[in-house]
Scaffold this motif. Structure first.
Motif, PDB file in Angstrom:
ATOM      1  N   LEU A 216     -29.958  30.484  15.650  1.00 53.79           N
ATOM      2  CA  LEU A 216     -29.781  31.739  14.913  1.00 53.79           C
ATOM      3  C   LEU A 216     -28.577  31.654  13.991  1.00 53.79           C
ATOM      4  N   LEU A 217     -27.489  31.087  14.499  1.00 53.44           N
ATOM      5  CA  LEU A 217     -26.263  30.980  13.713  1.00 53.44           C
ATOM      6  C   LEU A 217     -26.496  30.128  12.464  1.00 53.44           C
ATOM      7  N   ALA A 218     -27.228  29.036  12.607  1.00 56.38           N
ATOM      8  CA  ALA A 218     -27.525  28.181  11.446  1.00 56.38           C
ATOM      9  C   ALA A 218     -28.344  28.952  10.408  1.00 56.38           C
TER      10      ALA A 218
ATOM     11  N   GLY B 275     -24.338  31.963   3.062  1.00 51.31           N
ATOM     12  CA  GLY B 275     -23.556  30.994   2.306  1.00 51.31           C
ATOM     13  C   GLY B 275     -22.350  30.481   3.071  1.00 51.31           C
ATOM     14  N   GLN B 276     -22.436  30.443   4.391  1.00 50.21           N
ATOM     15  CA  GLN B 276     -21.327  29.985   5.238  1.00 50.21           C
ATOM     16  C   GLN B 276     -21.696  28.697   5.967  1.00 50.21           C
TER      17      GLN B 276
ATOM     18  N   THR C  24     -19.769  26.871   9.316  1.00 50.71           N
ATOM     19  CA  THR C  24     -20.579  26.904  10.542  1.00 50.71           C
ATOM     20  C   THR C  24     -20.924  25.495  11.003  1.00 50.71           C
ATOM     21  N   LEU C  25     -21.182  24.598  10.054  1.00 53.78           N
ATOM     22  CA  LEU C  25     -21.500  23.207  10.388  1.00 53.78           C
ATOM     23  C   LEU C  25     -20.338  22.561  11.139  1.00 53.78           C
TER      24      LEU C  25
ATOM     25  N   LEU D 293     -28.551  22.658   8.989  1.00 56.83           N
ATOM     26  CA  LEU D 293     -27.449  23.006   8.093  1.00 56.83           C
ATOM     27  C   LEU D 293     -27.174  21.887   7.096  1.00 56.83           C
ATOM     28  N   GLU D 294     -27.255  20.645   7.555  1.00 55.44           N
ATOM     29  CA  GLU D 294     -27.032  19.519   6.641  1.00 55.44           C
ATOM     30  C   GLU D 294     -28.156  19.411   5.612  1.00 55.44           C
TER      31      GLU D 294
END
Length: 385
Positions: free
Chosen positions: A255-257, A264-265, A269-270, A292-293
């Motif tokens: 969910l966070l990803a 745009g974070q 976060t990564l 994320l990557e």
């Protein structure tokens, strides 16, 4: 007068002999009945020990017929009927006990409790609730309230469930803060379904205060914030959840990803998820890192490197299947067949398993659909247990 006296004298020995014979007959009959009742009882007990419930029921019915005033036999018979799934017969037995005027008060409460269990097992929730409420103030009150709690949960009556949970907690029956937070989250979901976002937010805020270390209230709050087009706020809420409930990182990371990409974070976060993965390797955290990557434009080779690195840490068929999906094989024409076989093999390993009953599911549940236990699903998949 002499005739009458001689007649009486003659009758006396006859009366004495008849009385003696009658008493001997009664004693003999009583001994026979007393021998028959325990014999039938022990016969039923023997059948029970051998798991022959049909024969046990027949033996106990015989014992009850020989000694209809014995309440213990009625209780045994009623419990047997309930275990057999013959709820109607169990109800009749316990109702018969309750109708007896000579039944002791404690046995009456016991019969009332047994009748409530009959109704619960039969799925007659309204009758079960009525029967359980009559046990307030008895020695069965705590058991009745626990059964009422399960009853309200089954019918999704979260407000009444919360009242019973608070009552049990106030009487020293344990902590129910986790359940109370779940009830508030369930009420919030109902509010979201009716588009009452303000009330849903209020329930979730209360849930976070009720159980500050529970992951679900913050996760649900983040979902609500994302629905309200506030991805940055949702990211902040999930970041707090990582601190308060670190063991649930496998549930929080995907969910966070997703929300970080929308807000745009991704870079910040990564870095946070990489640090978390270094501390506690997890496939779900790894998938979030890869996502994320990929969103940042990193090449697919980097994703394969992550899965290869995970294989160095621990053997994982799931990670191997994901690594080989992007790898070029020597006989590439067979790659689709090999990939299908691997994907089929890893399916059971990506499920979640209830620690209480072993029920497995593709998705994570806060309450097990099998045994109805709360928080019995670990936040890790079967392969990682």
């Amino acid at each position: 007068m002499e005739f009458d006296l001689s007649l009486i004298l003659l009758a006396l020995p006859i009366v004495f002999v008849l009385g003696w014979l009658a008493s001997r007959f009664d004693l003999r009959q009583l001994r026979i009945e007393n021998r028959q009742a325990p014999k039938a009882y022990f016969k039923g007990l023997n059948f029970l020990l051998n798991e022959q419930q049909d024969q046990a029921i027949d033996a106990f019915i015989e014992a009850v017929q020989n000694d209809p005033d014995t309440s213990e036999l009625h209780f045994a018979l009623g419990n047997l009927f309930r275990r057999r799934g013959e709820y109607e017969r169990a109800v009749r037995v316990h109702q018969h006990l309750l109708s007896r005027g000579d039944l002791a008060q404690d046995d009456r409460h016991r019969a009332q409790h047994a009748l409530a269990l009959d109704y619960l097992k039969a799925g007659l929730l309204d009758r079960a609730e009525e029967a359980l409420l009559k046990l307030d103030g008895t020695r069965f009150e705590a058991q009745a309230h626990l059964a009422l709690l399960a009853n309200y949960e089954r019918s999704r009556d979260w407000e009444h469930a919360a009242q019973i949970a608070r009552s049990l907690e106030s009487k020293g029956q344990g902590s129910f803060k986790g359940r109370l937070s779940h009830y508030l989250c369930e009420q919030a979901h109902a509010c979201i379904a009716t588009n009452d976002m303000a009330q849903a937010e209020q329930h979730l805020t209360q849930a976070m205060h009720t159980a500050p270390d529970a992951p679900r209230p913050r996760m649900d709050m983040a979902k609500l914030q994302f629905l309200q087009d506030k991805p940055a706020l949702a990211c902040e809420t999930l970041t707090q959840a990582l601190v308060t409930a670190p063991t649930a990182i496998g549930l929080i990371a995907p969910l966070l990803a997703q929300y970080a990409i929308a807000a745009g974070q991704g870079v910040r976060t990564l870095a946070r998820l990489k640090a978390a993965y270094a501390h506690t390797p997890s496939l779900d955290v790894l998938d979030a890192i890869v996502a994320l990557e990929a969103a940042s434009g990193a090449p697919t080779a980097t994703a394969r490197e992550w899965y290869a690195r995970h294989l160095e840490i621990e053997p994982s068929l799931v990670a191997a299947a994901k690594w080989i999906a992007g790898e070029k094989l020597e006989h590439e024409q067979f790659h689709p067949q090999v990939q299908r076989a691997l994907d089929q093999a890893v399916k059971p390993l990506t499920r979640y398993r209830c620690a209480a009953c072993g029920f497995e599911a593709k998705q994570h549940f806060w309450q097990c659909p099998g045994c109805q236990a709360w928080d019995s699903y670990p936040a890790r998949r079967v392969e990682e247990l």
